[in-house]
Design an enzyme around this catalytic site. Structure first.
Site, PDB file in Angstrom:
ATOM      1  CG  ASP A  46      10.329  11.889  40.697  1.00  0.00           C
ATOM      2  OD1 ASP A  46       9.664  10.990  41.242  1.00  0.00           O
ATOM      3  OD2 ASP A  46      11.426  11.700  40.150  1.00  0.00           O
TER       4      ASP A  46
ATOM      5  CD  GLU B 185      22.308  12.070  33.926  1.00  0.00           C
ATOM      6  OE1 GLU B 185      21.107  12.103  34.233  1.00  0.00           O
ATOM      7  OE2 GLU B 185      23.064  11.122  34.231  1.00  0.00           O
TER       8      GLU B 185
ATOM      9  CD  GLU C  11      12.882  -1.721  65.143  1.00  0.00           C
ATOM     10  OE1 GLU C  11      12.110  -0.755  65.253  1.00  0.00           O
ATOM     11  OE2 GLU C  11      13.248  -2.421  66.109  1.00  0.00           O
TER      12      GLU C  11
ATOM     13  CD  GLN D 235      11.075   2.953  34.583  1.00  0.00           C
ATOM     14  OE1 GLN D 235      10.114   2.703  33.860  1.00  0.00           O
ATOM     15  NE2 GLN D 235      11.076   2.662  35.874  1.00  0.00           N
TER      16      GLN D 235
ATOM     17  NE  ARG E  93      25.666   4.665  24.860  1.00  0.00           N
ATOM     18  CZ  ARG E  93      26.147   5.261  25.929  1.00  0.00           C
ATOM     19  NH1 ARG E  93      26.627   6.470  25.839  1.00  0.00           N
ATOM     20  NH2 ARG E  93      26.128   4.665  27.104  1.00  0.00           N
TER      21      ARG E  93
ATOM     22  CG  HIS F 247      11.733  12.439  35.712  1.00  0.00           C
ATOM     23  ND1 HIS F 247      10.794  13.143  36.438  1.00  0.00           N
ATOM     24  CD2 HIS F 247      12.907  12.626  36.358  1.00  0.00           C
ATOM     25  CE1 HIS F 247      11.401  13.717  37.471  1.00  0.00           C
ATOM     26  NE2 HIS F 247      12.675  13.429  37.438  1.00  0.00           N
TER      27      HIS F 247
ATOM     28  CE1 TYR G  71      15.884  -4.341  26.947  1.00  0.00           C
ATOM     29  CE2 TYR G  71      17.948  -5.214  27.809  1.00  0.00           C
ATOM     30  CZ  TYR G  71      16.624  -5.380  27.477  1.00  0.00           C
ATOM     31  OH  TYR G  71      16.021  -6.607  27.667  1.00  0.00           O
TER      32      TYR G  71
ATOM     33  CB  SER H 255      24.844  -0.098  23.025  1.00  0.00           C
ATOM     34  OG  SER H 255      24.161  -0.540  24.182  1.00  0.00           O
TER      35      SER H 255
HETATM   36  N1  LIG Z   1      15.403   4.290  37.304  1.00  0.00           N
HETATM   37  C1  LIG Z   1      14.096   4.228  37.563  1.00  0.00           C
HETATM   38  O1  LIG Z   1      13.627   3.329  38.221  1.00  0.00           O
HETATM   39  C2  LIG Z   1      13.129   5.245  37.009  1.00  0.00           C
HETATM   40  C3  LIG Z   1      11.817   5.311  37.515  1.00  0.00           C
HETATM   41  C4  LIG Z   1      10.891   6.179  36.916  1.00  0.00           C
HETATM   42  C5  LIG Z   1      11.315   6.976  35.864  1.00  0.00           C
HETATM   43  N2  LIG Z   1      12.609   6.925  35.426  1.00  0.00           N
HETATM   44  C6  LIG Z   1      12.993   7.748  34.274  1.00  0.00           C
HETATM   45  O2  LIG Z   1      13.282   6.883  33.202  1.00  0.00           O
HETATM   46  C7  LIG Z   1      14.291   7.452  32.381  1.00  0.00           C
HETATM   47  C8  LIG Z   1      15.444   6.473  32.255  1.00  0.00           C
HETATM   48  O3  LIG Z   1      16.040   6.307  33.528  1.00  0.00           O
HETATM   49  P1  LIG Z   1      16.847   4.976  33.877  1.00  0.00           P
HETATM   50  O4  LIG Z   1      17.188   5.041  35.324  1.00  0.00           O
HETATM   51  O5  LIG Z   1      16.112   3.786  33.356  1.00  0.00           O
HETATM   52  O6  LIG Z   1      18.169   5.219  32.991  1.00  0.00           O
HETATM   53  P2  LIG Z   1      19.444   4.289  32.925  1.00  0.00           P
HETATM   54  O7  LIG Z   1      19.190   2.937  33.483  1.00  0.00           O
HETATM   55  O8  LIG Z   1      20.618   5.033  33.485  1.00  0.00           O
HETATM   56  O9  LIG Z   1      19.630   4.211  31.321  1.00  0.00           O
HETATM   57  C9  LIG Z   1      20.676   3.496  30.794  1.00  0.00           C
HETATM   58  C10 LIG Z   1      20.470   3.330  29.301  1.00  0.00           C
HETATM   59  O10 LIG Z   1      20.627   4.606  28.653  1.00  0.00           O
HETATM   60  C11 LIG Z   1      21.546   4.448  27.571  1.00  0.00           C
HETATM   61  N3  LIG Z   1      22.337   5.649  27.335  1.00  0.00           N
HETATM   62  C12 LIG Z   1      23.141   6.278  28.230  1.00  0.00           C
HETATM   63  N4  LIG Z   1      23.733   7.327  27.648  1.00  0.00           N
HETATM   64  C13 LIG Z   1      23.325   7.327  26.345  1.00  0.00           C
HETATM   65  C14 LIG Z   1      23.611   8.149  25.231  1.00  0.00           C
HETATM   66  N5  LIG Z   1      24.445   9.187  25.339  1.00  0.00           N
HETATM   67  N6  LIG Z   1      22.998   7.866  24.051  1.00  0.00           N
HETATM   68  C15 LIG Z   1      22.155   6.838  23.947  1.00  0.00           C
HETATM   69  N7  LIG Z   1      21.840   6.000  24.973  1.00  0.00           N
HETATM   70  C16 LIG Z   1      22.433   6.263  26.150  1.00  0.00           C
HETATM   71  C17 LIG Z   1      22.458   3.328  28.033  1.00  0.00           C
HETATM   72  O11 LIG Z   1      23.058   2.799  26.877  1.00  0.00           O
HETATM   73  P3  LIG Z   1      24.124   1.588  26.938  1.00  0.00           P
HETATM   74  O12 LIG Z   1      23.296   0.381  27.152  1.00  0.00           O
HETATM   75  O13 LIG Z   1      24.754   1.661  25.607  1.00  0.00           O
HETATM   76  O14 LIG Z   1      25.039   1.915  28.083  1.00  0.00           O
HETATM   77  C18 LIG Z   1      21.491   2.380  28.733  1.00  0.00           C
HETATM   78  O15 LIG Z   1      20.902   1.494  27.818  1.00  0.00           O
HETATM   79  C19 LIG Z   1      14.685   8.766  33.041  1.00  0.00           C
HETATM   80  O16 LIG Z   1      13.929   9.790  32.468  1.00  0.00           O
HETATM   81  C20 LIG Z   1      14.268   8.559  34.489  1.00  0.00           C
HETATM   82  O17 LIG Z   1      14.009   9.752  35.191  1.00  0.00           O
HETATM   83  C21 LIG Z   1      13.512   6.073  35.962  1.00  0.00           C
END
Ligand SMILES: NC(=O)c1ccc[n+]([C@@H]2O[C@H](COP(=O)([O-])OP(=O)(O)OC[C@H]3O[C@@H](n4cnc5c(N)ncnc54)[C@H](OP(=O)(O)O)[C@@H]3O)[C@@H](O)[C@H]2O)c1
Length: 324
Positions: free
Chosen positions: A189, A83, A229, A27, A47, A106, A24, A50
């Protein structure tokens, strides 16, 4: 290339099916809320312990722990950081239903082998081309964000239809869905992140700012010229394209850009861009990302702290009124 919109897409593959959103964050929050508002049965899977559980429930979403939520779902979307996908997939794989669909936003973790999905699963990608905050706010405005979709594995013969129905429920079909592959999306990407918008452009702004300051220009003026700019440029390109942007600026700026742009971004720069693409394709960056996670993000933490204490950042804080 075919650009599919809502009218071309059948929403039926998700009707009466349950979608588990893993994570959560950026994305996860946006996708869970958009799907929920599109009438899809969504559960946010987190998890134990959380901190996001309360936030998701306060937003009106069903939540659950990873294992039971995954076991209850027909579609499971991996929206935790790339990762940790290898470790997360190992944890959930025994709980995935036979014939379920596994989705990604992704292509990285499948392209570079972090995840090798079970053969009975449908595997798809639906990657909105922008951050979750914008994905959500566009949806709320009745608009959508363009997205890229792909099928990685088609066990049921329905993977394409599930991917498209998922994109439609996210609101992305209002803007358009473009077909790609896990490999193409991941490579393009990562290349862009390193060599163009997120890697090279900020470094160009920093180098320009520092060159002006070293040349005796005040930091404030250097900041307004070199960094301030950028928003105007982005808006002009979005509204008119690059050629239209060039026609919209003064003759002075247009001639300067013509003479100066290719002097700075010369053949050497293009050569290093080609190197960056080759290295991405060889999996060099995917290895770096895994190592960074394994070392507790030490390099990223150091860079974050260093970046905040530069003259450019101090100038930004002074000009934007965000100084403590
Ligand atoms: N960021 C973007 O705008 C964007 C754009 C396009 C595509 N994507 C893709 O979307 C995907 C998610 O990216 P994101 O940036 O949204 O990720 P993010 O914000 O870093 O994801 C955070 C979430 O992942 C959970 N998490 C972290 N470690 C975990 C674990 N070991 N086990 C279970 N849950 C865990 C966290 O849980 P807690 O809440 O418990 O901390 C949190 O809810 C990726 O594949 C990324 O490449 C992202």
């Amino acid at each position: 290339m075919e650009l599919l919109r809502d009218a071309d897409i059948d929403p039926a593959p998700l009707v009466g099916r349950r979608v588990a959103i893993l994570g959560y964050g950026n994305q996860g929050r946006a996708q869970a809320l958009n799907l929920h508002d599109s009438g899809i049965d969504v559960v946010v899977a987190l998890r134990g312990g959380s901190g996001s559980m309360i936030e998701a429930e306060a937003a009106g979403l069903a939540t659950g722990l990873l294992e039971p939520a995954v076991a209850s779902a027909d579609v499971v979307m991996m929206l935790a950081p790339d990762e940790i996908h290898a470790e997360l997939y190992r944890e959930i794989e025994p709980h995935l239903r036979q014939g379920a669909a596994l989705g990604f936003s992704h292509g990285l973790s499948v392209r570079f082998g972090f995840v090798e999905p079970r053969p009975d699963l449908d595997v798809f990608m639906l990657a909105p081309k922008g951050p979750g905050t914008a994905l959500r706010s566009l949806y709320e405005q009745g608009k959508g964000m363009i997205a890229v979709w792909a099928v990685g594995q088609d066990a049921s013969g329905n993977a394409r239809d599930i991917a498209l129905a998922y994109g439609r429920a996210l609101g992305c079909g209002r803007a358009g869905l473009i077909e790609s592959s896990f490999a193409e999306e991941a490579e393009a990407d990562l290349f862009n992140e390193q060599a163009v918008v997120w890697g090279a452009v900020p470094e160009l702004l920093i180098a320009g700012f520092e060159t002006l300051v070293e040349g005796g220009v005040s930091p404030e003026l250097a900041y307004l010229e070199c960094v301030g700019e950028l928003k105007l440029l982005a808006e002009l390109i979005e509204a008119r394209g690059i050629a239209g942007m060039r026609e919209a600026i003064s003759n002075t700026a247009e001639l300067g850009a013509l003479l100066g742009g290719r002097r700075i971004v010369d053949e050497d720069v293009r050569g290093r861009m080609a190197d960056a693409l080759r290295e991405v394709r060889a999996g060099r960056f995917a290895e770096e990302l895994s190592q960074e996670e394994a070392t507790g993000y030490a390099r990223l933490e150091r860079a974050r702290s260093d970046n905040r204490s530069t003259l450019l950042e101090e100038t930004y804080r002074r000009l934007s009124g965000s100084e403590d």
